[in-house]
Design a protein around this motif. Sequence first.
Motif, PDB file in Angstrom:
ATOM      1  N   PHE A   1       0.848  -1.201   0.000  1.00 36.82           N
ATOM      2  CA  PHE A   1       0.000   0.000   0.000  1.00 36.82           C
ATOM      3  C   PHE A   1       0.879   1.246   0.000  1.00 36.82           C
ATOM      4  N   LEU A   2       0.289   2.360  -0.402  1.00 36.96           N
ATOM      5  CA  LEU A   2       0.998   3.638  -0.516  1.00 36.96           C
ATOM      6  C   LEU A   2       0.440   4.622   0.497  1.00 36.96           C
ATOM      7  N   MET A   3       1.342   5.324   1.190  1.00 39.08           N
ATOM      8  CA  MET A   3       0.898   6.284   2.199  1.00 39.08           C
ATOM      9  C   MET A   3       1.808   7.508   2.162  1.00 39.08           C
ATOM     10  N   GLY A   4       1.209   8.698   2.249  1.00 45.99           N
ATOM     11  CA  GLY A   4       1.996   9.921   2.271  1.00 45.99           C
ATOM     12  C   GLY A   4       1.122  11.138   2.020  1.00 45.99           C
ATOM     13  N   GLU A   5       1.744  12.287   1.993  1.00 46.79           N
ATOM     14  CA  GLU A   5       1.031  13.546   1.791  1.00 46.79           C
ATOM     15  C   GLU A   5       0.627  13.710   0.328  1.00 46.79           C
ATOM     16  N   GLU A   6      -0.661  13.893   0.090  1.00 47.97           N
ATOM     17  CA  GLU A   6      -1.213  14.184  -1.244  1.00 47.97           C
ATOM     18  C   GLU A   6      -1.056  13.036  -2.244  1.00 47.97           C
ATOM     19  N   VAL A   7      -0.858  11.803  -1.764  1.00 52.18           N
ATOM     20  CA  VAL A   7      -0.678  10.694  -2.705  1.00 52.18           C
ATOM     21  C   VAL A   7      -2.005  10.223  -3.284  1.00 52.18           C
ATOM     22  N   GLY A   8      -3.111  10.551  -2.638  1.00 54.50           N
ATOM     23  CA  GLY A   8      -4.404  10.032  -3.048  1.00 54.50           C
ATOM     24  C   GLY A   8      -5.184  10.943  -3.970  1.00 54.50           C
ATOM     25  N   HIS A   9      -6.009  11.793  -3.417  1.00 53.79           N
ATOM     26  CA  HIS A   9      -6.908  12.619  -4.223  1.00 53.79           C
ATOM     27  C   HIS A   9      -6.151  13.597  -5.118  1.00 53.79           C
ATOM     28  N   TYR A  10      -5.008  14.094  -4.665  1.00 55.92           N
ATOM     29  CA  TYR A  10      -4.209  14.999  -5.484  1.00 55.92           C
ATOM     30  C   TYR A  10      -3.318  14.229  -6.456  1.00 55.92           C
ATOM     31  N   GLN A  11      -3.213  12.906  -6.266  1.00 52.11           N
ATOM     32  CA  GLN A  11      -2.462  11.987  -7.134  1.00 52.11           C
ATOM     33  C   GLN A  11      -0.954  12.228  -7.106  1.00 52.11           C
ATOM     34  N   GLY A  12      -0.487  12.702  -5.948  1.00 55.03           N
ATOM     35  CA  GLY A  12       0.935  12.889  -5.757  1.00 55.03           C
ATOM     36  C   GLY A  12       1.382  14.304  -6.043  1.00 55.03           C
ATOM     37  N   ALA A  13       2.298  14.816  -5.214  1.00 47.28           N
ATOM     38  CA  ALA A  13       2.801  16.169  -5.427  1.00 47.28           C
ATOM     39  C   ALA A  13       3.438  16.311  -6.800  1.00 47.28           C
ATOM     40  N   TYR A  14       4.007  15.220  -7.318  1.00 47.38           N
ATOM     41  CA  TYR A  14       4.627  15.210  -8.648  1.00 47.38           C
ATOM     42  C   TYR A  14       3.884  14.270  -9.598  1.00 47.38           C
ATOM     43  N   LYS A  15       2.644  13.912  -9.208  1.00 44.75           N
ATOM     44  CA  LYS A  15       1.745  13.081 -10.021  1.00 44.75           C
ATOM     45  C   LYS A  15       2.290  11.674 -10.243  1.00 44.75           C
TER      46      LYS A  15
END
Length: 327
Positions: free
Chosen positions: A25-39
């Motif tokens: 699984f993946l966990m971190g800031e903005e990894v979900g709805h924003y699809q990652g700070a760098y996408k």
Amino acid sequence: MPVITMREALNQAMHEEMERDENVFLMGEEVGHYQGAYKLSQGLLQRFSERRVIDTPIAEMGFAGVGIGAAMVGLRPIIEFMSFNFSLVAIDQIINNAAKIYQMSAGQFHIPMVFRGPSGPAVQVSSQHSQSLESFYAHVPGLRVVLPSTAYDAKGLLKSAIRDDNPVVFMENETLYSSQSDVPEEEYLIPLGQGDVKREGQHVTLVAWSQPVHVCLDAAEVLSEQMGIEAEVVDPRTLRPLDERIITDSVRKTGRCVIVEVGWPKAGFGAEVAYRVQRECMDYLDAPVERVTSDDVPMPYARNLELEVQPQVKDVVAAVKKVLYLE
């Protein structure tokens, strides 16, 4: 063979490993709805749901610790730091827990997890967001430290990192996210601890990892076209474990070695490489090992100063001339 960016390659690696193993699984800031700070996590939330793609608060120590606990009970977390500069907030969890629990539990607990995100200078993000911290983590037994330089390497190494039963520090360079290379559609893995010769040569060995690999490749072209000097570019790809043999075999062939890194000079990982080269290749060396590093200062914000601080093609060319006694 498709040509894709490093961003796409890393996304593919996570997608394929999450499909393959439901414990990933993946966990971190903005990894979900924003699809990652760098996408980099684009499409993963839609495919795997909030159960396996988890947005966190700005609390690196907290979610790094949650990931370590999850790894202890058999899950395989991928912990994304928006920048490895922010991993310093979680460094106690990474060094005192993730790296040591296997030994301190007498092998009862493996920590199969990946800490990943962008590392090193980007473009005008100033001193607190431009640090290359690989030597910090490569210093620590119990961790594996990986720094890909191409899209092909990034995908194969990340898949291996996710499957590894040890904590892996996977450091990507933000300026390489849009770089492209051939990446096969069929599955492949690159073993951790296996380096790669990015360019064959006979006169001097250039050792580099991450973004400086491309500086060395550009410098090698200049040396070849302007001076007839053929430089061999060696990319260890992982610093811990280090493929020492691929480096020493090259140096024994060329007799000269220049190490290029974007980190600071004092106690940088290049010093470790230089020590190993002189220890194993003393009788083959025709000149002292040279290092090209960033200047020993915090990163400036001004673009002209930022470039001046970091290793450039001209710096590598000058170092090669020095080991060849051309100046």
